[in-house]
Each structure stands twice: as C-alpha cells, then as structure tokens.
Design a protein around this motif. Structure first.
Motif, PDB file in Angstrom:
ATOM      1  N   SER A   1      -9.329 -17.027  11.284  1.00 55.21           N
ATOM      2  CA  SER A   1     -10.179 -16.074  11.917  1.00 55.21           C
ATOM      3  C   SER A   1      -9.484 -15.230  13.238  1.00 55.21           C
ATOM      4  CB  SER A   1     -11.367 -16.549  12.372  1.00 55.21           C
ATOM      5  OG  SER A   1     -12.318 -15.881  13.128  1.00 55.21           O
ATOM      6  N   ARG A   2      -9.286 -13.888  13.043  1.00 51.00           N
ATOM      7  CA  ARG A   2      -8.739 -13.361  14.268  1.00 51.00           C
ATOM      8  C   ARG A   2     -10.147 -12.919  15.115  1.00 51.00           C
ATOM      9  NH1 ARG A   2      -5.824 -12.356  18.814  1.00 51.00           N
ATOM     10  NH2 ARG A   2      -6.201 -10.205  19.378  1.00 51.00           N
ATOM     11  N   LYS A   3     -11.035 -12.533  14.583  1.00 48.33           N
ATOM     12  CA  LYS A   3     -12.281 -12.517  15.502  1.00 48.33           C
ATOM     13  C   LYS A   3     -12.863 -13.355  16.503  1.00 48.33           C
ATOM     14  CE  LYS A   3     -16.527 -12.315  13.472  1.00 48.33           C
ATOM     15  NZ  LYS A   3     -17.313 -11.861  12.535  1.00 48.33           N
ATOM     16  N   GLN A   4     -12.417 -14.531  16.005  1.00 48.74           N
ATOM     17  CA  GLN A   4     -12.899 -15.687  17.305  1.00 48.74           C
ATOM     18  C   GLN A   4     -11.470 -15.813  18.215  1.00 48.74           C
ATOM     19  OE1 GLN A   4     -14.264 -19.418  15.593  1.00 48.74           O
ATOM     20  NE2 GLN A   4     -15.053 -18.495  13.767  1.00 48.74           N
ATOM     21  N   ALA A   5     -10.625 -15.663  17.828  1.00 53.63           N
ATOM     22  CA  ALA A   5      -9.539 -15.641  18.801  1.00 53.63           C
ATOM     23  C   ALA A   5      -9.550 -14.278  19.786  1.00 53.63           C
ATOM     24  CB  ALA A   5      -8.386 -15.901  18.026  1.00 53.63           C
ATOM     25  N   ALA A   6     -10.042 -13.277  19.330  1.00 54.32           N
ATOM     26  CA  ALA A   6     -10.228 -12.226  19.948  1.00 54.32           C
ATOM     27  C   ALA A   6     -11.089 -12.285  20.868  1.00 54.32           C
ATOM     28  CB  ALA A   6     -10.383 -10.727  18.925  1.00 54.32           C
ATOM     29  N   LYS A   7     -12.411 -13.025  20.573  1.00 51.47           N
ATOM     30  CA  LYS A   7     -13.396 -12.928  21.497  1.00 51.47           C
ATOM     31  C   LYS A   7     -13.001 -13.999  22.674  1.00 51.47           C
ATOM     32  CE  LYS A   7     -17.965 -14.397  21.816  1.00 51.47           C
ATOM     33  NZ  LYS A   7     -19.569 -14.891  21.114  1.00 51.47           N
ATOM     34  N   MET A   8     -12.014 -14.938  22.435  1.00 48.97           N
ATOM     35  CA  MET A   8     -11.692 -15.976  23.479  1.00 48.97           C
ATOM     36  C   MET A   8     -10.641 -14.942  24.325  1.00 48.97           C
ATOM     37  SD  MET A   8     -12.027 -18.766  25.156  1.00 48.97           S
ATOM     38  CE  MET A   8     -13.015 -19.401  23.947  1.00 48.97           C
ATOM     39  N   GLU A   9      -9.916 -14.183  23.532  1.00 46.67           N
ATOM     40  CA  GLU A   9      -8.778 -13.439  24.691  1.00 46.67           C
ATOM     41  C   GLU A   9      -9.982 -12.488  25.635  1.00 46.67           C
ATOM     42  OE1 GLU A   9      -6.367 -11.137  22.209  1.00 46.67           O
ATOM     43  OE2 GLU A   9      -5.195 -12.728  21.705  1.00 46.67           O
ATOM     44  N   ALA A  10     -10.792 -12.057  24.964  1.00 47.15           N
ATOM     45  CA  ALA A  10     -11.700 -10.852  25.859  1.00 47.15           C
ATOM     46  C   ALA A  10     -12.309 -11.778  27.094  1.00 47.15           C
ATOM     47  CB  ALA A  10     -12.746 -10.430  25.086  1.00 47.15           C
ATOM     48  N   LEU A  11     -12.701 -13.114  26.633  1.00 45.54           N
ATOM     49  CA  LEU A  11     -13.608 -13.831  27.684  1.00 45.54           C
ATOM     50  C   LEU A  11     -12.241 -14.036  28.930  1.00 45.54           C
ATOM     51  CD1 LEU A  11     -15.443 -16.209  25.672  1.00 45.54           C
ATOM     52  CD2 LEU A  11     -16.267 -14.727  27.174  1.00 45.54           C
ATOM     53  N   ARG A  12     -11.100 -14.428  28.693  1.00 57.60           N
ATOM     54  CA  ARG A  12     -10.063 -14.573  29.257  1.00 57.60           C
ATOM     55  C   ARG A  12      -9.675 -13.546  30.536  1.00 57.60           C
ATOM     56  NH1 ARG A  12      -7.162 -17.896  25.426  1.00 57.60           N
ATOM     57  NH2 ARG A  12      -5.953 -16.059  24.799  1.00 57.60           N
ATOM     58  N   ASN A  13      -9.795 -12.258  29.578  1.00 56.72           N
ATOM     59  CA  ASN A  13      -9.513 -11.009  30.428  1.00 56.72           C
ATOM     60  C   ASN A  13     -10.817 -10.810  31.317  1.00 56.72           C
ATOM     61  OD1 ASN A  13      -7.057 -10.516  29.105  1.00 56.72           O
ATOM     62  ND2 ASN A  13      -7.907  -9.316  27.561  1.00 56.72           N
ATOM     63  N   ALA A  14     -11.969 -10.871  30.920  1.00 55.10           N
ATOM     64  CA  ALA A  14     -13.083 -10.828  31.559  1.00 55.10           C
ATOM     65  C   ALA A  14     -13.217 -11.807  32.860  1.00 55.10           C
ATOM     66  CB  ALA A  14     -14.397 -10.920  30.996  1.00 55.10           C
ATOM     67  N   ARG A  15     -12.615 -12.962  32.689  1.00 56.75           N
ATOM     68  CA  ARG A  15     -12.473 -13.884  33.898  1.00 56.75           C
ATOM     69  C   ARG A  15     -11.653 -13.416  34.786  1.00 56.75           C
ATOM     70  NH1 ARG A  15     -11.361 -20.268  32.559  1.00 56.75           N
ATOM     71  NH2 ARG A  15      -9.434 -18.944  31.741  1.00 56.75           N
ATOM     72  N   MET A  16     -10.428 -12.930  34.569  1.00 59.75           N
ATOM     73  CA  MET A  16      -9.608 -12.151  35.618  1.00 59.75           C
ATOM     74  C   MET A  16     -10.092 -10.947  36.165  1.00 59.75           C
ATOM     75  SD  MET A  16      -6.638 -14.018  35.451  1.00 59.75           S
ATOM     76  CE  MET A  16      -5.842 -12.829  36.398  1.00 59.75           C
TER      77      MET A  16
ATOM     78  N   GLU B   1     -13.652 -12.028   9.157  1.00 61.48           N
ATOM     79  CA  GLU B   1     -13.182 -12.544  10.144  1.00 61.48           C
ATOM     80  C   GLU B   1     -12.007 -11.942  11.017  1.00 61.48           C
ATOM     81  OE1 GLU B   1     -14.170 -15.395  11.763  1.00 61.48           O
ATOM     82  OE2 GLU B   1     -15.723 -15.751  10.148  1.00 61.48           O
ATOM     83  N   MET B   2     -11.866 -10.569  10.363  1.00 58.98           N
ATOM     84  CA  MET B   2     -10.657 -10.061  11.186  1.00 58.98           C
ATOM     85  C   MET B   2     -10.828  -9.472  12.533  1.00 58.98           C
ATOM     86  SD  MET B   2      -7.614  -9.665  10.406  1.00 58.98           S
ATOM     87  CE  MET B   2      -6.192  -8.970  11.716  1.00 58.98           C
ATOM     88  N   TYR B   3     -11.786  -8.382  12.700  1.00 57.59           N
ATOM     89  CA  TYR B   3     -12.503  -7.959  13.818  1.00 57.59           C
ATOM     90  C   TYR B   3     -13.610  -7.628  13.984  1.00 57.59           C
ATOM     91  CZ  TYR B   3      -7.884  -7.185  16.462  1.00 57.59           C
ATOM     92  OH  TYR B   3      -6.835  -7.687  17.049  1.00 57.59           O
ATOM     93  N   PRO B   4     -14.226  -7.448  15.119  1.00 62.24           N
ATOM     94  CA  PRO B   4     -15.700  -7.117  15.151  1.00 62.24           C
ATOM     95  C   PRO B   4     -15.865  -5.734  14.699  1.00 62.24           C
ATOM     96  CG  PRO B   4     -15.050  -8.012  17.259  1.00 62.24           C
ATOM     97  CD  PRO B   4     -13.816  -7.868  16.337  1.00 62.24           C
ATOM     98  N   LYS B   5     -17.087  -5.278  14.269  1.00 60.76           N
ATOM     99  CA  LYS B   5     -17.444  -4.039  13.640  1.00 60.76           C
ATOM    100  C   LYS B   5     -17.137  -2.871  14.783  1.00 60.76           C
ATOM    101  CE  LYS B   5     -21.310  -5.291  11.098  1.00 60.76           C
ATOM    102  NZ  LYS B   5     -22.910  -5.215  10.739  1.00 60.76           N
ATOM    103  N   GLY B   6     -16.783  -1.937  14.191  1.00 61.32           N
ATOM    104  CA  GLY B   6     -16.035  -0.909  15.065  1.00 61.32           C
ATOM    105  C   GLY B   6     -14.570  -0.544  15.042  1.00 61.32           C
ATOM    106  N   ILE B   7     -13.879  -1.606  14.572  1.00 59.60           N
ATOM    107  CA  ILE B   7     -12.401  -1.615  14.469  1.00 59.60           C
ATOM    108  C   ILE B   7     -12.069  -0.808  13.075  1.00 59.60           C
ATOM    109  CG2 ILE B   7     -10.166  -2.848  14.277  1.00 59.60           C
ATOM    110  CD1 ILE B   7     -11.546  -2.880  16.948  1.00 59.60           C
ATOM    111  N   THR B   8     -11.314   0.341  13.166  1.00 62.35           N
ATOM    112  CA  THR B   8     -11.021   1.155  12.056  1.00 62.35           C
ATOM    113  C   THR B   8      -9.547   0.579  11.277  1.00 62.35           C
ATOM    114  OG1 THR B   8      -9.437   2.673  13.437  1.00 62.35           O
ATOM    115  CG2 THR B   8     -12.120   3.153  13.233  1.00 62.35           C
ATOM    116  N   LYS B   9      -9.346   0.879  10.194  1.00 59.49           N
ATOM    117  CA  LYS B   9      -8.078   0.650   9.552  1.00 59.49           C
ATOM    118  C   LYS B   9      -6.773   1.108  10.134  1.00 59.49           C
ATOM    119  CE  LYS B   9     -10.127   0.358   4.765  1.00 59.49           C
ATOM    120  NZ  LYS B   9      -9.915   0.642   3.366  1.00 59.49           N
ATOM    121  N   SER B  10      -7.001   1.985  10.862  1.00 59.82           N
ATOM    122  CA  SER B  10      -5.814   2.971  11.524  1.00 59.82           C
ATOM    123  C   SER B  10      -5.674   1.720  12.647  1.00 59.82           C
ATOM    124  CB  SER B  10      -6.080   4.083  11.907  1.00 59.82           C
ATOM    125  OG  SER B  10      -7.007   4.094  12.935  1.00 59.82           O
ATOM    126  N   ASP B  11      -6.511   1.127  13.294  1.00 56.69           N
ATOM    127  CA  ASP B  11      -6.147   0.415  14.665  1.00 56.69           C
ATOM    128  C   ASP B  11      -5.588  -0.911  13.792  1.00 56.69           C
ATOM    129  OD1 ASP B  11      -7.664   1.890  16.341  1.00 56.69           O
ATOM    130  OD2 ASP B  11      -9.386   1.103  15.675  1.00 56.69           O
TER     131      ASP B  11
END
Length: 213
Positions: free
Chosen positions: A110-125, A77-87
């Motif tokens: 869950s950070r993943k669900q919150a990150a998705k909502m942030e991405a949707l807000r950025n996409a709306r802008m 629930e931390m981040y979608p696939k593709g995010i590395t430990k260094s990130d």
C-alpha cells in the motif's frame, strides 16, 4: 488347460491384439511458492515501511519493484482520491515508501498508508516550526471544516473560523486556504488547525489573504 490358454494368447499377439492395462495416473507437480525476500517478510511482521519503485500499470493496479522482487499494489491502495494518472506517471521509477499489507499467496503493498505517514511526519515538522501551510477544503461539517494538508486531514473548528471574521460559507469545498497546525497526535492521526496571523504585524490575515489563493 494352461497350455491352451498360453497358445491362445500367443495367437492373439500374433494377430496384433492389444490387452488392457491399467493406466498409472501421473502425479501433478505441486505449484512452487514464490520465494519472498526476507526483507519483505521482516517489514511485514514488524509493520515497517520499505522503499520501492513503480514499474508500470497492470490489471487491477501497479507493479512495484521492491528488494529484487515484483509486488502488487491495487488501485485502491495507491493514492488517496484526487491523484491523477499524470501525477502517477511522474512518480514512475522514483523511489517511494510502501507498506506491506499481505505476503501470501502474493505480496501486496500500500502506497496510500505510507503516504499518510509521510504526511504526518511533514505535519509534525511544520507544527514544531510553526510554518504556515496551504490546505484544500475537503469536507464541511457543523462543528468545523476538514482540510487536506498533503495526504492527511486536519480539523479547523468552527470557533476558529469565527474568530477570524469568517463563516463556513466562505470555505467552499476545493478552495485552497492558509492554515497553521496548533495540535498534533501521531498515534491517533488527529490534527487541529487554526487560521494564521501575519508574523510581521502579529495581526490576523484579512479574508482575501486567507481564502482564494
């Protein structure tokens, strides 16, 4: 008879004999429940997002500090696939948004669900301002290509690709391409994409401009 029995008991006591006595079982103390802050309970009930900081990695996930309490965020629930430990290490001690997905017996976020909502807000802008974005080709289907635009996916339909003189073979998985958002529905998280045109000349970008940034 009673005197004889009494003398016999006195004799045994004199000799140091011990008598059986029923043992009283000690009641085990009830485990105390963790006191959950009211802010976390309210956010869980109202399905709101709360801000917290990543403290560090623990078994099975990460320890998160929210409202003077330590809560748990699983790896899944931390981040979608593709995010590395260094990130993730770069995000440590930075204030991020989390969604409360469980409050008992332990608080889980869950950070993943919150990150998705942030991405949707950025996409709306970006949709309102008609901004040209960079996206990563995630999945190729017969009807179109799914593009990752920073935490959420949009669909670039096959007819939009053909309009710009491209084919699905030009869009290799993992490639970065330029796209614009043509339609967005926050409730269903559906995002429609198109390949952009040059805003100065009003002509479509060339193949080299669109692919392989």
């Amino acid at each position: 008879m009673y005197k004889t029995a009494s003398r016999f008991l006195q004799y045994l006591a004199y000799k140091g004999a011990t008598f059986w006595q029923p043992k009283h079982k000690r009641k085990k103390p009830k485990p105390q429940r963790n006191i959950i802050p009211k802010k976390i309970i309210t956010a869980y009930r109202k399905k709101k997002y709360v801000k917290g900081k990543i403290i560090g990695q623990i078994k099975g996930g990460y320890s998160i500090h929210i409202s003077s309490s330590k809560v748990f965020c699983p790896f899944s629930e931390m981040y979608p696939k593709g995010i590395t430990k260094s990130d993730l290490s770069n995000l440590q001690n930075k204030e991020l948004e989390f969604k409360i997905i469980q409050v008992y017996p332990n608080v889980v976020v869950s950070r993943k669900q919150a990150a998705k909502m942030e991405a949707l807000r950025n996409a709306r802008m970006a949709f309102k301002k008609r901004v040209i974005l960079s996206g990563v080709v995630k999945e190729i289907k017969e009807y179109g290509v799914f593009i990752d635009i920073g935490g959420t996916d949009g669909l670039l339909r096959i007819n939009e690709i053909k309009k710009k003189g491209l084919s699905s073979s030009d869009l290799i998985k993992g490639k970065i391409i330029k796209i614009v958002i043509t339609d967005l529905d926050i409730n269903t998280s559906r995002i429609s994409l198109s390949l952009p045109v040059d805003l100065q000349t009003d002509h479509p970008f060339t193949k080299s401009d669109l692919v392989g940034i």
